[in-house]
Design a protein around this motif. Structure first.
Motif, PDB file in Angstrom:
ATOM      1  N   GLY A  26      43.680  30.864  37.814  1.00 37.84           N
ATOM      2  CA  GLY A  26      44.733  29.673  38.839  1.00 37.84           C
ATOM      3  C   GLY A  26      45.146  30.230  39.747  1.00 37.84           C
ATOM      4  N   LEU A  27      45.018  31.590  40.632  1.00 37.68           N
ATOM      5  CA  LEU A  27      45.124  31.947  41.909  1.00 37.68           C
ATOM      6  C   LEU A  27      43.694  31.215  42.345  1.00 37.68           C
ATOM      7  N   VAL A  28      42.678  31.264  41.870  1.00 39.65           N
ATOM      8  CA  VAL A  28      41.632  31.286  43.235  1.00 39.65           C
ATOM      9  C   VAL A  28      41.578  29.524  42.800  1.00 39.65           C
ATOM     10  N   ALA A  29      41.922  28.782  42.146  1.00 39.03           N
ATOM     11  CA  ALA A  29      42.463  26.751  42.203  1.00 39.03           C
ATOM     12  C   ALA A  29      43.497  27.165  43.107  1.00 39.03           C
ATOM     13  N   LEU A  30      44.208  27.892  43.464  1.00 34.41           N
ATOM     14  CA  LEU A  30      45.248  27.440  44.363  1.00 34.41           C
ATOM     15  C   LEU A  30      45.359  27.752  45.413  1.00 34.41           C
ATOM     16  N   GLY A  31      44.017  28.649  45.739  1.00 36.38           N
ATOM     17  CA  GLY A  31      43.542  29.480  46.958  1.00 36.38           C
ATOM     18  C   GLY A  31      43.048  28.810  47.625  1.00 36.38           C
ATOM     19  N   THR A  32      41.770  27.647  46.758  1.00 40.01           N
ATOM     20  CA  THR A  32      41.240  26.933  47.228  1.00 40.01           C
ATOM     21  C   THR A  32      41.925  25.051  47.896  1.00 40.01           C
ATOM     22  N   ALA A  33      43.074  24.787  46.523  1.00 38.47           N
ATOM     23  CA  ALA A  33      43.686  23.833  47.444  1.00 38.47           C
ATOM     24  C   ALA A  33      44.332  23.826  48.808  1.00 38.47           C
ATOM     25  N   LEU A  34      44.846  25.380  48.548  1.00 38.89           N
ATOM     26  CA  LEU A  34      45.341  25.627  50.323  1.00 38.89           C
ATOM     27  C   LEU A  34      44.775  25.868  51.157  1.00 38.89           C
ATOM     28  N   LEU A  35      43.092  26.268  50.577  1.00 42.18           N
ATOM     29  CA  LEU A  35      42.334  25.992  52.044  1.00 42.18           C
ATOM     30  C   LEU A  35      42.062  24.993  52.695  1.00 42.18           C
ATOM     31  N   ALA A  37      43.961  22.122  52.498  1.00 47.83           N
ATOM     32  CA  ALA A  37      45.308  21.879  52.771  1.00 47.83           C
ATOM     33  C   ALA A  37      45.371  22.501  54.360  1.00 47.83           C
ATOM     34  N   GLU A  38      44.108  23.398  54.189  1.00 48.78           N
ATOM     35  CA  GLU A  38      44.030  23.718  56.169  1.00 48.78           C
ATOM     36  C   GLU A  38      45.442  24.799  55.599  1.00 48.78           C
ATOM     37  N   ARG A  39      45.371  25.631  54.736  1.00 48.55           N
ATOM     38  CA  ARG A  39      46.951  26.691  55.177  1.00 48.55           C
ATOM     39  C   ARG A  39      46.152  28.391  54.741  1.00 48.55           C
ATOM     40  N   ILE A  40      45.319  28.270  55.922  1.00 47.74           N
ATOM     41  CA  ILE A  40      44.818  29.398  55.774  1.00 47.74           C
ATOM     42  C   ILE A  40      45.586  30.976  55.233  1.00 47.74           C
ATOM     43  N   ASP A  41      46.438  31.050  55.794  1.00 45.98           N
ATOM     44  CA  ASP A  41      46.869  32.536  55.862  1.00 45.98           C
ATOM     45  C   ASP A  41      47.586  32.526  54.066  1.00 45.98           C
ATOM     46  N   ASP A  42      48.198  31.067  53.545  1.00 46.23           N
ATOM     47  CA  ASP A  42      48.179  31.312  52.256  1.00 46.23           C
ATOM     48  C   ASP A  42      47.331  31.183  51.242  1.00 46.23           C
ATOM     49  N   ALA A  43      46.113  30.768  51.549  1.00 49.11           N
ATOM     50  CA  ALA A  43      44.756  30.902  50.570  1.00 49.11           C
ATOM     51  C   ALA A  43      44.545  32.337  50.530  1.00 49.11           C
ATOM     52  N   ARG A  44      44.095  32.485  51.647  1.00 48.52           N
ATOM     53  CA  ARG A  44      44.775  34.548  51.632  1.00 48.52           C
ATOM     54  C   ARG A  44      45.065  34.956  50.607  1.00 48.52           C
ATOM     55  N   ALA A  45      46.111  34.424  50.793  1.00 50.01           N
ATOM     56  CA  ALA A  45      47.397  35.516  49.530  1.00 50.01           C
ATOM     57  C   ALA A  45      46.969  35.204  49.073  1.00 50.01           C
ATOM     58  N   ALA A  46      46.493  33.963  48.658  1.00 48.76           N
ATOM     59  CA  ALA A  46      46.127  33.564  47.105  1.00 48.76           C
ATOM     60  C   ALA A  46      44.718  34.515  46.212  1.00 48.76           C
ATOM     61  N   PHE A  47      43.649  34.358  46.753  1.00 52.82           N
ATOM     62  CA  PHE A  47      42.802  34.800  46.701  1.00 52.82           C
ATOM     63  C   PHE A  47      42.638  36.398  46.441  1.00 52.82           C
ATOM     64  N   GLU A  48      44.226  37.767  47.159  1.00 50.43           N
ATOM     65  CA  GLU A  48      44.662  38.777  47.151  1.00 50.43           C
ATOM     66  C   GLU A  48      44.874  38.996  45.955  1.00 50.43           C
ATOM     67  N   ARG A  49      45.649  37.904  45.716  1.00 49.62           N
ATOM     68  CA  ARG A  49      46.214  37.948  44.373  1.00 49.62           C
ATOM     69  C   ARG A  49      45.567  38.459  43.707  1.00 49.62           C
ATOM     70  N   ALA A  50      44.560  37.049  43.383  1.00 51.71           N
ATOM     71  CA  ALA A  50      43.381  36.876  42.325  1.00 51.71           C
ATOM     72  C   ALA A  50      42.798  38.253  41.597  1.00 51.71           C
ATOM     73  N   ILE A  51      42.763  38.921  43.524  1.00 52.02           N
ATOM     74  CA  ILE A  51      41.506  39.696  42.617  1.00 52.02           C
ATOM     75  C   ILE A  51      42.535  41.076  42.082  1.00 52.02           C
ATOM     76  N   GLU A  52      43.879  41.032  42.750  1.00 50.97           N
ATOM     77  CA  GLU A  52      44.825  42.150  42.369  1.00 50.97           C
ATOM     78  C   GLU A  52      44.882  42.013  40.192  1.00 50.97           C
ATOM     79  N   ARG A  53      44.880  40.951  40.109  1.00 49.20           N
ATOM     80  CA  ARG A  53      44.955  40.507  38.409  1.00 49.20           C
ATOM     81  C   ARG A  53      44.251  40.800  37.940  1.00 49.20           C
ATOM     82  N   ALA A  54      42.462  40.927  38.206  1.00 48.43           N
ATOM     83  CA  ALA A  54      41.508  40.829  37.819  1.00 48.43           C
ATOM     84  C   ALA A  54      40.039  41.795  39.088  1.00 48.43           C
ATOM     85  N   PRO A  55      40.278  42.509  38.850  1.00 52.08           N
ATOM     86  CA  PRO A  55      39.683  43.275  40.130  1.00 52.08           C
ATOM     87  C   PRO A  55      38.330  43.547  39.581  1.00 52.08           C
ATOM     88  N   ALA A  56      37.837  43.315  38.394  1.00 51.93           N
ATOM     89  CA  ALA A  56      36.477  43.907  37.792  1.00 51.93           C
ATOM     90  C   ALA A  56      35.464  42.299  37.275  1.00 51.93           C
TER      91      ALA A  56
END
Length: 235
Positions: A26-35, A37-56
């Motif tokens: 869900g966070l990857v999808a959210l980050g993609t939608a934010l991207l 919408a040209e909300r780059i910083d918010d997209a990057r934060a969503a992607f980082e949270r996605a990796i934290e949730r499933a690092p492997a």
């Protein structure tokens, strides 16, 4: 449908429930939608949270890289490369990892590095067509026609029903001034696409014009314009 606000709300909700892996998706999808919408910083934060949730989860990193690459911006290709470096450590033998590394390098202008990654993808998955197509196009751009011809042959062996494979063979033939083979290949591409291949019609028109077949060129251009009005001013 262009409803970006509603999409963001839906993806935000999707990122807040379920298992860690489900929330990562869900966070990857959210980050993609934010991207988008040209909300780059918010997209990057969503992607980082996605990796934290499933690092492997390699697929999570691959989808993040795909999102960055979708912008076609060099700086975002650099971001994709950073994500892919870890993905390559986690799954060095996954063809999709090498293919995306090739795309990221290509968008950054590292053509030698891109070709190396595409070749690695082909070695891992000989039937994969996308990396072969990229090798072919890179070879054409760099006037390495023998290598392009080799990839065209391989693509047609893998899938002779794919219109693009015939089209690519035609591009290679045209670059080597083999008008007859180029014409045959473009028409084969059009036939395989049941006529619906505006780019092939347009390039066929260019070929016919260059060989002095003006009536055939006009007919091909007209067909390209009929199928895709965007081609109307390109010749």
């Amino acid at each position: 449908q262009g409803k970006k606000k509603e999409a963001l709300e839906t993806f935000t909700q999707a990122s807040e429930f379920g298992s860690n892996e489900e929330r990562a998706v869900g966070l990857v999808a959210l980050g993609t939608a934010l991207l988008d919408a040209e909300r780059i910083d918010d997209a990057r934060a969503a992607f980082e949270r996605a990796i934290e949730r499933a690092p492997a989860r390699v697929e999570v990193r691959l989808n993040i890289a795909r999102a960055w690459l979708s912008t076609d911006k060099k700086e975002d290709a650099v971001r994709a490369s950073g994500v892919l470096a870890t993905a390559a450590d986690l799954a060095p033998d996954l063809p999709d990892v090498q293919t995306l590394i090739g795309q990221a390098r290509e968008q950054q202008g590292d053509l030698d590095g891109a070709e190396e990654a595409y070749w690695q993808a082909v070695r891992l998955a000989p039937q994969a067509t996308y990396p072969r197509r990229r090798i072919l196009r890179l070879s054409l751009d760099r006037q390495r026609y023998a290598k392009a011809e080799q990839q065209a042959d391989e693509l047609l062996k893998i899938d002779a029903e794919d219109p693009e494979h015939h089209f690519l063979r035609g591009l290679g033939a045209a670059r080597q001034k083999n008008a007859e083979l180029a014409r045959t290949s473009y028409r084969a591409a059009i036939e395989k696409a049941a006529g619906d291949y505006p780019e092939a019609w347009f390039i066929l028109g260019v070929l016919e014009k260059d060989t002095g077949e003006l009536e055939a060129a006009i007919a091909a251009y007209q067909k390209a314009v009929q199928l895709s009005p965007d081609h109307s001013g390109r010749h």
